[in-house]
Enzyme design. Structure first.
Site, PDB file in Angstrom:
ATOM      1  N   GLU A 249       0.859  -1.192   0.000  1.00 55.79           N
ATOM      2  CA  GLU A 249       0.000   0.000   0.000  1.00 55.79           C
ATOM      3  C   GLU A 249       0.889   1.233   0.000  1.00 55.79           C
ATOM      4  O   GLU A 249       1.834   1.329   0.769  1.00 55.79           O
ATOM      5  CB  GLU A 249      -0.929  -0.017   1.214  1.00 55.79           C
ATOM      6  CG  GLU A 249      -1.801   1.226   1.368  1.00 55.79           C
ATOM      7  CD  GLU A 249      -2.655   1.523   0.127  1.00 55.79           C
ATOM      8  OE1 GLU A 249      -3.343   0.621  -0.354  1.00 55.79           O
ATOM      9  OE2 GLU A 249      -2.583   2.674  -0.373  1.00 55.79           O
TER      10      GLU A 249
ATOM     11  N   ASP B 237       4.958   2.133  -3.226  1.00 55.35           N
ATOM     12  CA  ASP B 237       4.216   2.133  -4.477  1.00 55.35           C
ATOM     13  C   ASP B 237       4.537   0.824  -5.199  1.00 55.35           C
ATOM     14  O   ASP B 237       5.696   0.499  -5.429  1.00 55.35           O
ATOM     15  CB  ASP B 237       4.652   3.337  -5.329  1.00 55.35           C
ATOM     16  CG  ASP B 237       3.804   3.487  -6.581  1.00 55.35           C
ATOM     17  OD1 ASP B 237       3.422   2.454  -7.171  1.00 55.35           O
ATOM     18  OD2 ASP B 237       3.517   4.631  -6.961  1.00 55.35           O
ATOM     19  N   MET B 238       3.507   0.086  -5.544  1.00 54.76           N
ATOM     20  CA  MET B 238       3.751  -1.239  -6.137  1.00 54.76           C
ATOM     21  C   MET B 238       4.613  -1.171  -7.393  1.00 54.76           C
ATOM     22  O   MET B 238       5.307  -2.119  -7.728  1.00 54.76           O
ATOM     23  CB  MET B 238       2.424  -1.932  -6.458  1.00 54.76           C
ATOM     24  CG  MET B 238       1.607  -1.227  -7.527  1.00 54.76           C
ATOM     25  SD  MET B 238       0.174  -2.185  -8.057  1.00 54.76           S
ATOM     26  CE  MET B 238       0.921  -3.345  -9.170  1.00 54.76           C
TER      27      MET B 238
ATOM     28  N   GLU C 101      -6.620  -4.583  -7.541  1.00 53.67           N
ATOM     29  CA  GLU C 101      -7.766  -3.872  -8.095  1.00 53.67           C
ATOM     30  C   GLU C 101      -7.292  -2.781  -9.042  1.00 53.67           C
ATOM     31  O   GLU C 101      -8.000  -1.833  -9.278  1.00 53.67           O
ATOM     32  CB  GLU C 101      -8.563  -3.221  -6.966  1.00 53.67           C
ATOM     33  CG  GLU C 101      -9.588  -4.106  -6.345  1.00 53.67           C
ATOM     34  CD  GLU C 101     -10.543  -3.258  -5.536  1.00 53.67           C
ATOM     35  OE1 GLU C 101     -11.741  -3.579  -5.552  1.00 53.67           O
ATOM     36  OE2 GLU C 101     -10.098  -2.290  -4.901  1.00 53.67           O
TER      37      GLU C 101
ATOM     38  N   GLU D 258      -8.484   0.723 -21.989  1.00 51.62           N
ATOM     39  CA  GLU D 258      -7.781   0.236 -23.171  1.00 51.62           C
ATOM     40  C   GLU D 258      -6.504  -0.507 -22.807  1.00 51.62           C
ATOM     41  O   GLU D 258      -6.015  -1.306 -23.571  1.00 51.62           O
ATOM     42  CB  GLU D 258      -7.403   1.394 -24.108  1.00 51.62           C
ATOM     43  CG  GLU D 258      -8.557   2.282 -24.505  1.00 51.62           C
ATOM     44  CD  GLU D 258      -8.548   3.548 -23.698  1.00 51.62           C
ATOM     45  OE1 GLU D 258      -8.549   3.430 -22.457  1.00 51.62           O
ATOM     46  OE2 GLU D 258      -8.553   4.623 -24.302  1.00 51.62           O
TER      47      GLU D 258
END
Lengths: 665, 665
Positions: B393, B421-422, B437, B446
């Site tokens: 997270e 930050d992933m 998510e 897109e």
């Protein structure tokens, strides 16, 4: 099947030269060059005839056998051996030296790389055009997208979409379930998906059975480049020779008249006329068009068909008036007899029976070589009225002719020749009757009322102007080329302007209707030239769907009830004797057969636009300026049915005419 | 009749303040401000209710009696005395001090100067909006042209075109000759003629009889600013008080939900409730909404109707999910139960029954406050599988909550919290299962397939991603506002881009259909994310004609057959839980009821566009970049029926996403 079109360019010229040496007699020459230059036609009016061949590895051989000896002008040949079918695996394996793919119907199934390769190959060969297979239906988005990609990397070559000329699907058995296939709709879908791309045009496959004449009319507004006609469309006459049905003849003649190239395809199915024997062309008096014995090349197996196309070209009608006009034969278009009738009426109106001793001052402006001067004198003689004529002409050569005419006829006491531009002429006296053709000369229909108003400066307060009034007629058209020209500017302004145009490549979709009428019999400085009219065009029910690119408007000139055009007999006389203007639609409107096209037109006048910073006057509008000061005039137009369009040129935002600014293609 | 709309701006605020002092109890306050701010709503969500009055010279009096004491919010009043009818002669005679004209139905007859004067007067008065009379038919070109001229000199004021909410002309006697009048078509014609002008909007006159619900739906994509409801639309309940039919209630509620202002018009026809007595609102449990006795102003004769509108506003549904999402309540939209089901399935798939001692590495990215961490642990318990969880997270506040949760639940041995930050996290080991998510977060539909592909970097070669697949759903919409926003850029490029948008002011014209499905269960670097699909939307036969401005596309996420949306029960689950994109059409397409809309979509991928000179990467696309290098992705789309459109964004010429460049409204 993707085909190539190879024109025998320089080779062709060489052959022509050679033939010129050989052929001496003019009549003979014509027979040898059925689609070459015709006497009296412009160079650009040459027509070409090609031939579709099967695949052959020996391309030089194909070219020699088809193009030499004055046979065909170009060859349409498959790019690939039809038996060759590359697989994707092969293609990947080939790596840097790709195996050339065959353009099969798989093209339609969006193997876009294949199609790219085929066209790239064609482009590498510097072919003039590449023939693409016909889309299967109006739902051809994926095929259109492939062509999109192709066109991106294709700066010069034309793509000809092959379209079968059919309207009803005859394969379906029962009347109810019969699915209507209108190949024009297929084309229309394709071109809308492609946004009217200018490199995309049509090769029409003419079939044995033709759709109705009304529906055929639509193609004349489209970019048809080639009419492909198969040998099995030809009938066999009593002598066993090839001929075409009357409707096929008419269609091909119309295509030739529209500079469409003809391509013969298929195997020879008819007897080849023996050397020296007469060719029995269908119902005509040219029964003796034999190939002269001086030419002893081996004959081409399709020569009988080529000759037939040549025969059709030979018997084409002489140039229509409009073409003459374009070629500078404006004098031919005058209708002195109609003017004579009008002047006759005017003299009777002007000078009562009990007072024929009065001399009427008559001015003929733009008198040319004198046809209207002669008409004036004849009208005076008919009516027993005395006249004095001023003949104003700015062309010094015409003035010489005028002087000779006056001397020859002994008119020196009656006719005064003024060698001057009418716009700069200060007349020594005011005229009772002014005869002019300036509307036709100026060609700006939108300004006509002001032009007629302007003529008042030559006239007595109660003088008569011939023409005294005019009506503009308007009709919806398909006009791919004009639309494309307008679109190429990439802005809204060009879609909101009126264009003075040549109206050859258009399809007229409904009969013209009267739009605005301006009457100058009772001249009043106070009257308004503003107009509004809503017209409802009924689209023919037998023509299929159509695409309206805009309208054409042309004038009919009148003196009271005397038409001054060249075809006074009809209710809507040959409106295209005069220059016409084209009003485009930003978004072309699709109409259904039998539906209503509701169109609205405004003619707007304003003097407030001057604030927009106009300065110089073009000489063209000098006359207008003199009389109407800084009035501006513009049209607005829109569609309200089947679906509303935007109001074009709202408040004259994109174009107006008046002192300045006039967009011209 | 041209009317003015006067909002009681500052005066209104003053009154509100005053009332706040007076009213203490919250329940009481609501009753006094029926359309004011509602608890939990944003400021911008206030609703207004106006009143239409007759002409009165004493405008200050009209304002006081209608706007004071918390009655109405604004007044709609005639600009001129209806008895006054200027003639053209009078107008000319008046010269430099023109008599103000009355805006009668003559306006429709194109006396454009009159209409100009009326609106100029309204503009001079600085009115917020001017109400224009309804066009008589779809053939309203001349009226539209007048409004064109008016809008040119009108920089700020809104023009509200009054449109009666009717679909069938009930006046015609016999069933066959009954002419269908669909007032939406009248509006559609007018707005097409006006090119979607942003200052032109709608005041709908609600009638006693309403058209079908399907046909009403079309108005929600249009710029409806006011719903005018006459007192004679109100029914009378058993106690003699006003009420509305259920369908009228639903319609007004929907309009209130779309920020449409309500205007009460007509004479009072129902009993005014006595002070202190209960108001019998139609079928509800709010029978005791009396006006508190502390307020003893003279009551407004239309107050019963105003109260009723207030009542409708009060009982409106709480904010829909989409609104919550917009207001930042993303957490509320998670569906941990669905995710728990998916993780349950994944654990069973991953770890066979005979080997439950294996520890499964599970990563939850964008863990937030921990709902999916909890779901993971519960799924592990349900299935008896051992897991180790990484909760990633980036929000430090959420991380604090996460730590508390883990401590509270005693999950320290199982859950590792990564405050990072992933996109920048280098995981110490590869995961068996990744739960994320991010599709919902990133919002760029897109790119979703590439996002899922990108998730692979956290996963073992055979790891499981949740969601493992998704399907995009698409449907045609009327969306005047979006279309206008796109059009305002005045170029083609903006019409060929996809927009991430709020989908409130749209009318959905046909049920959504699945477009593209991407399955990531069997990950392969070689697979293609290119797609093509042709869809056929059947337009409802009872909704009347419609105008398609474009499409909206939204995603449905899946793990195998488990829907991860908030409405897993339906076949096409609440697609708008997630961000949607809007694909506009350059030329809106008119459709007939019951007709087919054939739409084509391509998802294209290419790495060749990099040559176009892209440089920097936005952080948003960092993840994509890491995994897909310089791949670009774009959509192309077109219509092939009822009439073909251009292929939009051909070859990605106007927009593509990938390393860079993303158009956003």
């Amino acid at each position: 099947m993707t085909k190539q079109v190879i024109k025998k360019e320089t080779e062709q010229k060489k052959h022509k030269k050679q033939r010129r040496k050989e052929v001496v007699e003019e009549e003979e020459r014509k027979k040898k060059m059925p689609l070459g230059e015709k006497q009296g036609w412009e160079k650009s009016e040459s027509r070409y005839c090609g031939v579709e061949t099967e695949f052959d590895d020996d391309m030089p051989g194909v070219l020699t056998s088809n193009l030499s000896h004055g046979f065909f002008d170009f060859v349409v040949a498959p790019l690939m051996n039809p038996t060759y079918r590359p697989s994707l695996v092969e293609k990947e394996a080939s790596g840097s030296s790709p195996v050339l793919p065959f353009a099969s119907s798989d093209l339609v199934l969006c193997l876009s790389q294949w199609s790219s390769h085929v066209i790239e190959w064609a482009s590498h060969l510097s072919l003039q055009a590449c023939l693409l297979p016909s889309p299967k239906s109006t739902s051809c988005a994926n095929y259109a997208r492939c062509v999109n990609q192709i066109l991106q990397g294709l700066p010069n070559m034309q793509l000809w979409l092959r379209i079968p000329l059919v309207k009803t699907d005859e394969d379906a058995m029962d009347e109810n379930s019969r699915k209507i296939v209108d190949s024009w709709e297929v084309w229309n879908s394709f071109r809308l998906l492609r946004e009217h791309h200018s490199q995309l045009s049509i090769a029409l496959d003419i079939m044995g059975t033709l759709p109705s004449i009304t529906s055929l009319g639509r193609w004349f507004g489209e970019p048809v480049r080639a009419a492909m006609i198969s040998t099995n469309c030809f009938l066999t006459n009593a002598r066993g020779y090839s001929c075409l049905s009357k409707s096929h003849q008419n269609l091909l003649t119309a295509f030739l008249n529209h500079s469409v190239q003809v391509v013969i395809s298929g195997k020879p199915l008819h007897s080849v006329p023996k050397t020296g024997s007469g060719l029995a062309f269908n119902g005509s008096n040219v029964n003796n068009q034999s190939v002269p014995s001086s030419f002893s090349h081996p004959s081409h197996p399709l020569k009988t068909y080529l000759d037939y196309i040549g025969f059709l070209f030979q018997k084409m009608d002489p140039l229509p008036e409009q073409e003459l006009l374009k070629l500078g034969f404006r004098d031919c278009l005058r209708s002195p007899l109609q003017y004579q009738r009008a002047i006759h009426e005017a003299l009777l109106d002007r000078v009562p029976e009990e007072n024929t001793s009065v001399t009427t001052i008559l001015m003929v402006v733009e008198a040319g070589r004198g046809p209207l001067v002669r008409a004036s004198l004849q009208a005076a003689e008919e009516t027993g009225r005395k006249i004095k004529v001023y003949a104003v002409e700015k062309n010094p050569n015409a003035v010489v002719t005028l002087h000779s005419l006056v001397k020859l006829e002994g008119w020196e006491d009656i006719v005064t020749i003024i060698s001057c531009d009418m716009r700069h002429w200060n007349a020594p006296e005011e005229a009772d009757i002014l005869v002019s053709e300036m509307l036709g000369t100026i060609g700006d229909n939108e300004l006509s009322p002001e032009c007629l108003d302007g003529a008042q400066r030559f006239l007595k307060r109660d003088g008569i102007s011939i023409p005294s009034s005019y009506t503009s007629f308007i009709q919806p058209v398909t006009a791919s080329k004009l639309y494309n020209d307008v679109k190429s500017h990439n802005d809204v302004a060009h879609f909101e302007a009126a264009y003075t145009v040549e109206l050859h490549n258009i399809a007229r979709l409904a009969p013209p209707q009267p739009l605005f009428t301006f009457n100058h019999l009772d001249y009043s400085a106070k009257k308004s030239n503003e107009r509004y009219k809503k017209l409802c065009f009924k689209m023919p029910s037998d023509a299929g769907s159509a695409l309206v690119h805009g309208y054409v408007e042309a004038l009919v000139l009148l003196y009271k009830d005397v038409h001054l055009g060249t075809e006074p007999s009809t209710a809507t006389p040959n409106m295209f004797s005069w220059f016409a203007i084209f009003l485009p639609l930003r978004t072309p409107v699709c109409t259904q057969p039998g539906s209503d096209l509701e169109a609205n037109f405004w003619r707007c006048c304003s003097s407030s636009k001057v604030q927009r910073g106009l300065a110089a006057l073009t000489s063209k509008y000098k006359l207008l300026h003199d009389c109407s000061c800084l009035m501006q005039v513009w049209y607005e137009w829109c569609v309200t049915s089947p679906c509303a369009s935007a109001i074009h040129n709202s408040n004259g935002r994109s174009y107006w005419i008046g002192p300045i600014r006039y967009l011209q293609l």
